[in-house]
Enzyme design. Sequence first.
Site, PDB file in Angstrom:
ATOM      1  N   ASP A 202       0.832  -1.207   0.000  1.00  0.00           N
ATOM      2  CA  ASP A 202       0.000   0.000   0.000  1.00  0.00           C
ATOM      3  C   ASP A 202       0.872   1.265   0.000  1.00  0.00           C
ATOM      4  OD1 ASP A 202      -2.814   0.916   0.330  1.00  0.00           O
ATOM      5  OD2 ASP A 202      -2.053   1.800   2.178  1.00  0.00           O
ATOM      6  N   GLU A 260       2.156  -0.064  -4.713  1.00  0.00           N
ATOM      7  CA  GLU A 260       1.271   0.995  -5.229  1.00  0.00           C
ATOM      8  C   GLU A 260       2.115   2.274  -5.255  1.00  0.00           C
ATOM      9  OE1 GLU A 260      -3.077   2.899  -4.113  1.00  0.00           O
ATOM     10  OE2 GLU A 260      -1.723   2.317  -2.514  1.00  0.00           O
TER      11      GLU A 260
HETATM   12  C1  NOJ Z   1      -4.219   3.387  -0.839  1.00  0.00           C
HETATM   13  C2  NOJ Z   1      -5.230   2.354  -1.138  1.00  0.00           C
HETATM   14  O1  NOJ Z   1      -5.318   2.150  -2.532  1.00  0.00           O
HETATM   15  C3  NOJ Z   1      -6.547   2.784  -0.555  1.00  0.00           C
HETATM   16  O2  NOJ Z   1      -7.548   1.854  -0.851  1.00  0.00           O
HETATM   17  C4  NOJ Z   1      -6.435   3.004   0.927  1.00  0.00           C
HETATM   18  O3  NOJ Z   1      -7.615   3.607   1.377  1.00  0.00           O
HETATM   19  C5  NOJ Z   1      -5.285   3.912   1.265  1.00  0.00           C
HETATM   20  N1  NOJ Z   1      -4.096   3.539   0.578  1.00  0.00           N
HETATM   21  C6  NOJ Z   1      -5.010   3.935   2.743  1.00  0.00           C
HETATM   22  O4  NOJ Z   1      -4.379   2.758   3.145  1.00  0.00           O
END
Ligand code: NOJ
Length: 541
Positions: A202, A260
């Site tokens: 993440d 990500e």
């Molecule tokens: C990015 C993620 O894609 C999202 O779904 C999440 O709410 C946030 N990070 C917080 O962890």
Amino acid sequence: MSSAVARPWWKDVVCYQIYPASFKDSNGDGLGDIPGILSRIDYLKDLGIDVVWISPMFDSPQVDMGYDISDYERVYTPYGLVNDMEDLIYARHQRGIKLILDLVVNHTSDQHAWFKESRSSKDNPRRDWYAEDGTRLPPTNWRSYFSGQAWEYDEQSGEYYLHLFAKEQPDLNWENEETRKAIYHSAMRFWLDKGVDGFRVDVVNIYSKGVEFKDAPIVDPRFYEQPAWCYYANGSRIHEILREMNAEVLNHYDAVTVGELPHTPDPKKVLEYVGASDKQLSMVFQSTLSTSARGASTNQGRSVSRFASDSPAYRTTSAKLLSLMLGSLTGTLFHYQGQEIGMINIPPTWPIDFYRDIESVNFYKTMAAQTQKDPAELEYVMRSLQILGRDNARLPMQWTGGKHAGFTDCETGPWTRVHDLYGEINVERQVREGKGSVLGFWKRMIRLRKEHAELLVHGAYEGFEIEDEKTFVFGKRESGEKRAAVVLNFSGEEQEVELPVYEGPVFQVGNYGDAAEKEKSIEGRIRRLRPWEGRLYLAGC
Ligand code: NOJ
């Protein structure tokens, strides 16, 4: 050593993302769960899936649907127990399917024991585990991804703490070595030791925030809070941190990571994370395409609705068009639950009360307050949410045309509404329809991709007619004579495209069933594509 031998296992796989709350409910409480996932392994195997990624299933107060973790070593009770995860790991591996989990370690929940201790007093040994500041004014004007300020004053400790997401998601302090060690141990080794094969990481590039907090430039004068990612995205110590994470944990397990990577449009910067000579992540999601819009920051609209057409006349064709594109692009293929049946966005008539996501709800509330509920503004907000909002991809999986789409037996229904069109778009119906359905098409594309993996997965990509905004034409080359040409019409009107110069291209698959017949009468390299039509040609195969 030939390049084929040196290839890591995850290059060729097809990975399926499961959103646990919405995949399958096994115990009638209205919420998806781990045994529900277990009950659908054969469905995934049959589709051609090699890896399953489960979005956060850890213990959590669910302020951000599990991205606020209160204990990395426990499962959120309504989803099941650690034992259920062990059963799932075992059952998947029996069928040759690998499993990856979400690694959410930029922040924890404010209910995590680490944060509770950290805030308990200024001299608590864990005080430095989170990013704080003692000034009585918010230390900077940084904006949270979920609207409003990114700093929260904590009465208990008398200091502010940083939360780039909700205030219930305090940011960990990655400058502190003890914190990092605890993360490696609790969030990573705990699950890798149980046989998990890796992680989707993440917001991996926002851990390193530096120690000097500065105000962000004002880009939206309507608000005090401003986006500040220029200070915390790709921060100065991030590469060092990731190298340490590999050396301390990942290298010992041959674990895969897919990071990500927001705010990183420059391919050179992306390479710093995945380059072979200094590998920090196995691969990344580079989100420039999906996040370029006002409102939602980490949006996940359904691809049919977002990039093609979800109109009754074209939604099936569109879902197949996207399958053709994704099935032939280079790289590891990630697939989101429900994409294989062409699930679409929330109907435009649904009011804000039907939305559950904190990002959507906060955005609506902020805009309502800011504009004194101006109907035109709020209509614009609803239109944005209907296209971009994360709720779109969180509606329950449509298994059947029966009650609650076969997702749950719960009398009161599922935790979030089932899509109005579940009677038309569901797995059971598409299994019955067989090859002509979106599901049948995806199965065929995945098979074709695996049969021609050297070309479709690993082949060199060439783009053609790249200025044309309505079509997407690309070629793939494998060493030797093998070539693929993919021609896609991303518009609701007919378009003409030119096939690349390949010797004897042979039509393989298209999303209009009759295309092969039509091809026989066409000479030369020009092809006329009907609305949302796509075709894949192979040459020399
Ligand atoms: C990015 C993620 O894609 C999202 O779904 C999440 O709410 C946030 N990070 C917080 O962890």
